[in-house]
Design an enzyme around this catalytic site. Structure first.
Site, PDB file in Angstrom:
ATOM      1  N   CYS A 117       5.897  -7.736   7.486  1.00  0.00           N
ATOM      2  CA  CYS A 117       6.894  -7.177   8.396  1.00  0.00           C
ATOM      3  C   CYS A 117       7.283  -8.225   9.426  1.00  0.00           C
ATOM      4  CB  CYS A 117       6.322  -5.942   9.098  1.00  0.00           C
ATOM      5  SG  CYS A 117       7.502  -5.054  10.143  1.00  0.00           S
ATOM      6  N   CYS A 151       4.530  -6.001  15.703  1.00  0.00           N
ATOM      7  CA  CYS A 151       3.977  -5.110  16.730  1.00  0.00           C
ATOM      8  C   CYS A 151       2.501  -5.452  16.959  1.00  0.00           C
ATOM      9  CB  CYS A 151       4.130  -3.657  16.313  1.00  0.00           C
ATOM     10  SG  CYS A 151       5.857  -3.130  16.137  1.00  0.00           S
ATOM     11  N   GLU A 189       0.821  -1.208   0.000  1.00  0.00           N
ATOM     12  CA  GLU A 189       0.000   0.000   0.000  1.00  0.00           C
ATOM     13  C   GLU A 189       0.861   1.267   0.000  1.00  0.00           C
ATOM     14  OE1 GLU A 189      -2.234  -0.242   3.590  1.00  0.00           O
ATOM     15  OE2 GLU A 189      -2.899  -2.294   3.200  1.00  0.00           O
ATOM     16  N   CYS A 194      -2.700   0.799   8.662  1.00  0.00           N
ATOM     17  CA  CYS A 194      -1.712   0.294   7.710  1.00  0.00           C
ATOM     18  C   CYS A 194      -1.797  -1.216   7.600  1.00  0.00           C
ATOM     19  CB  CYS A 194      -0.319   0.723   8.162  1.00  0.00           C
ATOM     20  SG  CYS A 194       0.972   0.235   7.028  1.00  0.00           S
ATOM     21  N   CYS A 212       2.689   8.289   1.885  1.00  0.00           N
ATOM     22  CA  CYS A 212       3.227   7.295   2.802  1.00  0.00           C
ATOM     23  C   CYS A 212       3.507   6.025   2.003  1.00  0.00           C
ATOM     24  CB  CYS A 212       2.212   7.026   3.911  1.00  0.00           C
ATOM     25  SG  CYS A 212       2.733   5.775   5.105  1.00  0.00           S
ATOM     26  N   SER A 252       9.502   4.789  16.455  1.00  0.00           N
ATOM     27  CA  SER A 252       8.251   4.318  17.062  1.00  0.00           C
ATOM     28  C   SER A 252       8.502   3.997  18.531  1.00  0.00           C
ATOM     29  CB  SER A 252       7.750   3.073  16.322  1.00  0.00           C
ATOM     30  OG  SER A 252       7.456   3.364  14.982  1.00  0.00           O
ATOM     31  N   CYS A 297      -0.310  -3.510  14.947  1.00  0.00           N
ATOM     32  CA  CYS A 297      -0.114  -3.259  13.510  1.00  0.00           C
ATOM     33  C   CYS A 297      -0.621  -4.418  12.666  1.00  0.00           C
ATOM     34  CB  CYS A 297       1.373  -3.016  13.237  1.00  0.00           C
ATOM     35  SG  CYS A 297       1.734  -2.727  11.495  1.00  0.00           S
ATOM     36  N   GLY A 302       5.985  -2.491   6.529  1.00  0.00           N
ATOM     37  CA  GLY A 302       7.365  -2.912   6.634  1.00  0.00           C
ATOM     38  C   GLY A 302       8.215  -2.029   7.528  1.00  0.00           C
ATOM     39  N   GLU A 303       9.390  -2.524   7.857  1.00  0.00           N
ATOM     40  CA  GLU A 303      10.388  -1.828   8.667  1.00  0.00           C
ATOM     41  C   GLU A 303      11.515  -1.359   7.741  1.00  0.00           C
ATOM     42  OE1 GLU A 303      13.033  -0.136  10.657  1.00  0.00           O
ATOM     43  OE2 GLU A 303      11.271  -0.693  11.852  1.00  0.00           O
TER      44      GLU A 303
END
Length: 348
Positions: free
Chosen positions: A114, A118, A94, A332, A107, A213, A121, A159-160
């Site tokens: 990911c 978390c 996305e 997200c 964004c 974060s 998320c 993702g990170e």
């Protein structure tokens, strides 16, 4: 079976120079190609009209632009647009376009899924599938209708970013270089849970803004919300940042999703003040968007305002980020998860 062509979008000038050299093209051809890619934003090699027909045909033999349009767009009543892109392997990522008066922010995602998992998320619930290539990251910018109106870019999508740092840094080079988009690094923010090696490398190799974060200042609770805390604590992150010289060219911020009865009392605000004392930074307070099968709720605006005011009054500048796109799978990872599960015949 036809051999897949190599994509040009997402290549740095140095990489394009290697391509032209291997094809026996003149040295100046590389700068012509990157100009067509990143200034003129062409969709086919045939449009590169200052290359000779012979060189265009030579290039087309093994290469293509590599731009692909989004497969779906969901539009919010507030003007936010969530774009869904399909990767060559059939996965979905996305990008979210957010207009706000004189700003237009995009964004973008850096991974399919990911590893961080978390609790709050949706992307983490997908698990990790793949790193996006520089082509797939840049395509999120290149292929939306609003690309020429963008004022800001944030790596806060799926993702990170520090877990895919090679490709992210390549995109940042293209966006900020003279041969690429000519963007100021001050227009770009990269968000991370704070992976140590990635953090140190990013600070040394990029001038873009950084967002960490946090979501709670207490390490024991952060482990429950963010498993990455076990490998690299928020206190260690802050220590590294405290010893780094943040100039006026780079902004440091901490992202803080506010959960009802979890991290929204002034006890947390007081601990944040202690943790961040002496660091030039800001806190972005974010309202939580509910996701399926997670027992967390967003707090009320009165509590968020009190939290913000306490921080600001005690030397930590804080803002409340406006909620956008709540009517279009705001959280997200929601849209990509729904699309993936629909194609598999599973209900979200």
């Amino acid at each position: 079976m036809e051999t897949p062509k190599t994509v040009l979008l997402g290549k740095t000038l140095n990489e394009i120079q290697h391509i032209t050299q291997n094809l026996g093209m003149p040295k100046f051809a590389a700068k012509q190609i990157v100009s067509w890619l990143y200034e003129k934003k062409v969709v086919s090699i045939d449009e590169m009209t200052n290359l000779s027909l012979k060189h265009r045909e030579m290039l087309k033999g093994s290469y293509e632009i590599g731009a692909s349009a989004p497969v779906e767009a969901m539009r919010s009543v507030d003007g936010t647009v969530k774009y869904l892109f399909r990767t060559p392997t059939g996965n979905f990522v996305e990008a979210v376009y957010i207009p706000d008066e004189d700003r237009a922010t995009l964004c973008v995602s850096s991974q399919v899924g990911c590893k961080m998992n978390c609790k709050f998320c949706m992307t983490g619930k997908q698990g990790f599938t793949a790193n996006l290539t520089a082509n797939q990251i840049l395509n999120q910018i290149y292929s939306i209708p609003e690309r020429d109106t963008l004022t800001n870019l944030v790596f806060m999508g799926m993702g990170e970013p520090f877990d895919n740092l090679d490709e992210v840094l390549k995109v940042l080079e293209i966006l900020t270089s003279d041969y690429g988009y000519h963007w100021s690094p001050k227009r770009i923010t990269v968000s991370s849970v704070g992976l140590k090696k990635g953090l140190e490398r990013f600070l040394n190799e990029s001038d873009c803004h950084l967002a960490i974060s946090m979501h709670t200042p207490f390490p024991s609770q952060r482990k429950e919300l963010m498993p990455a805390e076990r490998a690299f604590s928020i206190t260690e992150i802050v220590d590294i940042l405290r010893n780094y010289d943040f100039s006026k060219q780079r902004r440091l911020s901490f992202e803080y999703i506010v959960f009802k009865d979890v991290n929204d009392s002034l006890v947390y605000a007081k601990e944040i003040v202690k943790l961040l004392r002496g660091i030039d930074c800001r806190i972005n307070l974010i309202r939580f968007h509910a996701i399926p099968n997670v027992n967390l709720e967003g707090t009320d605006m009165e509590t968020m305002v009190a939290f913000r005011d306490y921080l600001t009054q005690h030397g930590v500048f804080a803002t409340i980020r406006a909620s956008r796109g709540e009517d279009i799978f705001a959280a997200c990872g929601m849209l990509s998860t729904a699309k993936q599960q629909k194609e598999k015949g599973v209900t979200l």
